[in-house]
Design a protein around this motif. Sequence first.
Motif, short mmCIF file in Angstrom:
data_model
loop_
_atom_site.label_atom_id
_atom_site.label_comp_id
_atom_site.label_asym_id
_atom_site.label_seq_id
_atom_site.Cartn_x
_atom_site.Cartn_y
_atom_site.Cartn_z
N GLU A 174 -5.46 7.67 -3.07
CA GLU A 174 -5.47 8.92 -2.30
C GLU A 174 -5.33 8.62 -0.80
O GLU A 174 -4.57 9.30 -0.09
N ILE A 175 -6.02 7.61 -0.33
CA ILE A 175 -5.91 7.21 1.08
C ILE A 175 -4.49 6.74 1.39
O ILE A 175 -3.93 7.06 2.43
N VAL A 176 -3.90 5.98 0.46
CA VAL A 176 -2.53 5.50 0.63
C VAL A 176 -1.57 6.67 0.75
O VAL A 176 -0.75 6.73 1.66
N LYS A 177 -1.67 7.63 -0.18
CA LYS A 177 -0.78 8.79 -0.16
C LYS A 177 -0.93 9.57 1.15
O LYS A 177 0.06 9.97 1.76
N GLN A 178 -2.17 9.76 1.54
CA GLN A 178 -2.46 10.52 2.76
C GLN A 178 -1.88 9.82 3.99
O GLN A 178 -1.23 10.46 4.83
N THR A 179 -2.06 8.52 4.08
CA THR A 179 -1.56 7.76 5.21
C THR A 179 -0.04 7.75 5.26
O THR A 179 0.56 7.89 6.32
N ILE A 180 0.59 7.60 4.10
CA ILE A 180 2.06 7.60 4.05
C ILE A 180 2.60 8.95 4.54
O ILE A 180 3.56 9.00 5.29
N SER A 181 1.94 10.03 4.14
CA SER A 181 2.42 11.35 4.59
C SER A 181 2.15 11.56 6.07
O SER A 181 2.95 12.18 6.77
N GLU A 182 1.03 11.03 6.59
CA GLU A 182 0.74 11.13 8.03
C GLU A 182 1.79 10.40 8.85
O GLU A 182 2.24 10.90 9.88
N ILE A 183 2.16 9.22 8.40
CA ILE A 183 3.12 8.39 9.14
C ILE A 183 4.55 8.84 8.85
O ILE A 183 5.46 8.53 9.60
N LYS A 184 4.72 9.58 7.76
CA LYS A 184 6.05 10.01 7.31
C LYS A 184 6.93 8.81 6.96
O LYS A 184 8.10 8.76 7.30
N ALA A 185 6.31 7.84 6.29
CA ALA A 185 7.04 6.65 5.85
C ALA A 185 7.69 6.94 4.51
O ALA A 185 7.16 7.70 3.70
#
Length: 147
Positions: A101-112
């Motif tokens: 969940e943290i990974v998904k959230q961070t990827i969407s924050e960074i827009k990677a």
Amino acid sequence: MSLLERLTDDMKQAMRDKDKEKLSVIRMVKAALQNEAIKLGHDLSDEEELTVLNRELKQRKDSLLEFENAGRSDLADKLKAEIEILMIYMPEQLTEEEVEEIVKQTISEIKASTKAEMGKVMGAIMPKVKGKADGTLVNRLVLKHLS
């Protein structure tokens, strides 16, 4: 209670219990913490203590893998016991689902979106999960979501 105080109390208890293995591990960790404090020139913060604990744990896990590959079950068993003792002092570990969940959230924050941005994603995630999740698990999950 700081980690050093907790280690000292546990060391005294291990002496009373004549638990040589636990005593040995605690002494190694205390020495590593004290060496780090001397190197940095100040008392360690909670985060710095956690970094030292993580380093000690990672060294043992790496050695465990090498011993298992070499067929040295006697040394592997000793290291497994040391890892169990060290885990007592680590913060509660996140489950794979929580890390994901943290990974998904961070990827969407960074827009990677590509593997080329993996370094940027890992750099943003690791401070969030420091000491609470294994780096190889985080790496695997980031790869899974970036491909």
